[in-house]
Design an enzyme around this catalytic site. Structure first.
Site, PDB file in Angstrom:
ATOM      1  N   SER A   1      -5.586  -5.499   3.780  1.00 35.20           N
ATOM      2  CA  SER A   1      -5.763  -6.877   4.262  1.00 35.20           C
ATOM      3  C   SER A   1      -4.968  -7.904   3.463  1.00 35.20           C
ATOM      4  O   SER A   1      -4.756  -7.730   2.266  1.00 35.20           O
ATOM      5  CB  SER A   1      -7.242  -7.256   4.188  1.00 35.20           C
ATOM      6  OG  SER A   1      -7.988  -6.405   5.020  1.00 35.20           O
TER       7      SER A   1
ATOM      8  N   ASN B   1      -2.695  -7.151  -5.108  1.00 32.40           N
ATOM      9  CA  ASN B   1      -1.968  -8.187  -5.868  1.00 32.40           C
ATOM     10  C   ASN B   1      -0.733  -7.648  -6.581  1.00 32.40           C
ATOM     11  O   ASN B   1      -0.500  -7.920  -7.763  1.00 32.40           O
ATOM     12  CB  ASN B   1      -2.903  -8.868  -6.877  1.00 32.40           C
ATOM     13  CG  ASN B   1      -3.831  -9.846  -6.180  1.00 32.40           C
ATOM     14  OD1 ASN B   1      -3.392 -10.811  -5.563  1.00 32.40           O
ATOM     15  ND2 ASN B   1      -5.126  -9.587  -6.253  1.00 32.40           N
TER      16      ASN B   1
ATOM     17  N   ALA C   1      -2.446  -2.157  -0.703  1.00 35.07           N
ATOM     18  CA  ALA C   1      -3.776  -2.776  -0.722  1.00 35.07           C
ATOM     19  C   ALA C   1      -3.674  -4.301  -0.588  1.00 35.07           C
ATOM     20  O   ALA C   1      -2.577  -4.864  -0.445  1.00 35.07           O
ATOM     21  CB  ALA C   1      -4.522  -2.358  -1.979  1.00 35.07           C
ATOM     22  N   HIS C   2      -4.813  -4.966  -0.684  1.00 34.65           N
ATOM     23  CA  HIS C   2      -4.943  -6.402  -0.384  1.00 34.65           C
ATOM     24  C   HIS C   2      -4.010  -7.298  -1.213  1.00 34.65           C
ATOM     25  O   HIS C   2      -3.695  -6.999  -2.362  1.00 34.65           O
ATOM     26  CB  HIS C   2      -6.392  -6.846  -0.636  1.00 34.65           C
ATOM     27  CG  HIS C   2      -6.780  -6.696  -2.077  1.00 34.65           C
ATOM     28  ND1 HIS C   2      -6.597  -7.694  -2.999  1.00 34.65           N
ATOM     29  CD2 HIS C   2      -7.295  -5.643  -2.753  1.00 34.65           C
ATOM     30  CE1 HIS C   2      -6.998  -7.270  -4.189  1.00 34.65           C
ATOM     31  NE2 HIS C   2      -7.419  -6.029  -4.060  1.00 34.65           N
ATOM     32  N   ASP C   3      -3.614  -8.383  -0.617  1.00 36.13           N
ATOM     33  CA  ASP C   3      -2.888  -9.472  -1.295  1.00 36.13           C
ATOM     34  C   ASP C   3      -1.535  -9.060  -1.870  1.00 36.13           C
ATOM     35  O   ASP C   3      -1.053  -9.681  -2.821  1.00 36.13           O
ATOM     36  CB  ASP C   3      -3.751 -10.098  -2.413  1.00 36.13           C
ATOM     37  CG  ASP C   3      -5.002 -10.749  -1.844  1.00 36.13           C
ATOM     38  OD1 ASP C   3      -4.868 -11.737  -1.110  1.00 36.13           O
ATOM     39  OD2 ASP C   3      -6.114 -10.232  -2.114  1.00 36.13           O
TER      40      ASP C   3
END
Ligand code: UDP
Length: 233
Positions: A136, A173, A153-155
């Site tokens: 996401s 991140n 993975a996210h961000d």
């Protein structure tokens, strides 16, 4: 191997009377290792009775199911789309420009079982192989390759012409700049919103590397924890 008119008729599936023909051709650029894995995905995603699927490869003689760029360009289809299944990002960029100049469309490739969750933006020309997973809030540029079992993975923020070999684990991140190559099984440590882990432009991450710190543009890192590769010569 077929030649000339016979080859053309084979690809156009023209009956001798010529009452129907295939409208669209999708070229998988690169008939070597990765191309062989991508062509079945293209067949699963785009295959229908209006579409022919073939390889394009400049290093092999024209033959059954393989065309050079020039031979592909000369085929009389209404629509031609290309996916570039070559891991070398500089080659991919050069071919992308050539295909755009020739007026070919871009075929994005998504394996039937790839996973994408929320708020993912991804540019044209991507190949998301089997079991690739984008979670996401992710931004990805053009011509991204996620080979099988890789995840983002996210961000995360990923640039253009970035390549993930199989089983890359890119945690949350992480920011990756254009033309970086991440080798098979590498793990990129999770960053934070305030301090994302950064992989610089054109960096090369060796297979199995565990990346815990930023990697500068153009550097090659290997090992666990990953360190810049030092030449022994
Ligand atoms: N290739 C091409 N045009 C180019 C550069 C490469 O058709 O300008 C082809 C090359 O002939 C080879 C394929 O791309 O068949 C690349 O295969 P390789 O095994 O080197 O890479 P991979 O399949 O692992 O990406």
């Amino acid at each position: 191997m077929m030649a000339g008119t016979a080859l053309l008729q084979y690809f156009l599936r023209m009956p001798v009377g010529g009452e129907s023909r295939i409208m669209r051709c999708i070229g998988v650029y690169g008939a070597s290792g990765f191309g062989k894995e991508v062509l079945p995905l293209v067949r699963a995603q785009y295959g229908d009775d209006q579409t022919n699927i073939t390889f394009i490869d400049d290093g092999m003689a024209d033959g059954d199911h393989i065309f050079s760029f020039d031979s592909f360009a000369a085929l009389p289809y209404d629509e031609k789309l290309v996916t570039i299944a070559i891991a070398d990002s500089k080659v991919r960029e050069k071919i992308a420009l050539r295909c755009a100049d020739a007026g070919f469309g871009v075929a994005d490739v998504k394996a039937p079982n790839f996973v994408m969750l929320d708020d993912v933006e991804i540019g044209e020309g991507s190949i998301l192989a089997s079991f690739a997973h984008l979670t996401s809030k992710i931004r990805i540029g053009r011509y991204f390759h996620a080979n099988f079992y890789s995840y983002v993975a996210h961000d995360c923020v990923i640039g253009d012409f970035v390549t993930f070999a199989p089983s890359v684990r890119c945690n949350g991140n992480v920011h990756i700049e254009d033309h970086a190559y991440i080798g098979a099984g590498a793990i990129l440590r999770q960053g934070t919103p305030q301090k994302p882990l950064r992989i610089g432009r054109g960096a090369f991450i060796g297979m199995g590397a565990v990346v815990t710190k930023d990697v500068a543009a153009g550097d090659t890192v290997i090992g666990n924890p990953a360190r810049p590769m030092v030449s022994r010569r």
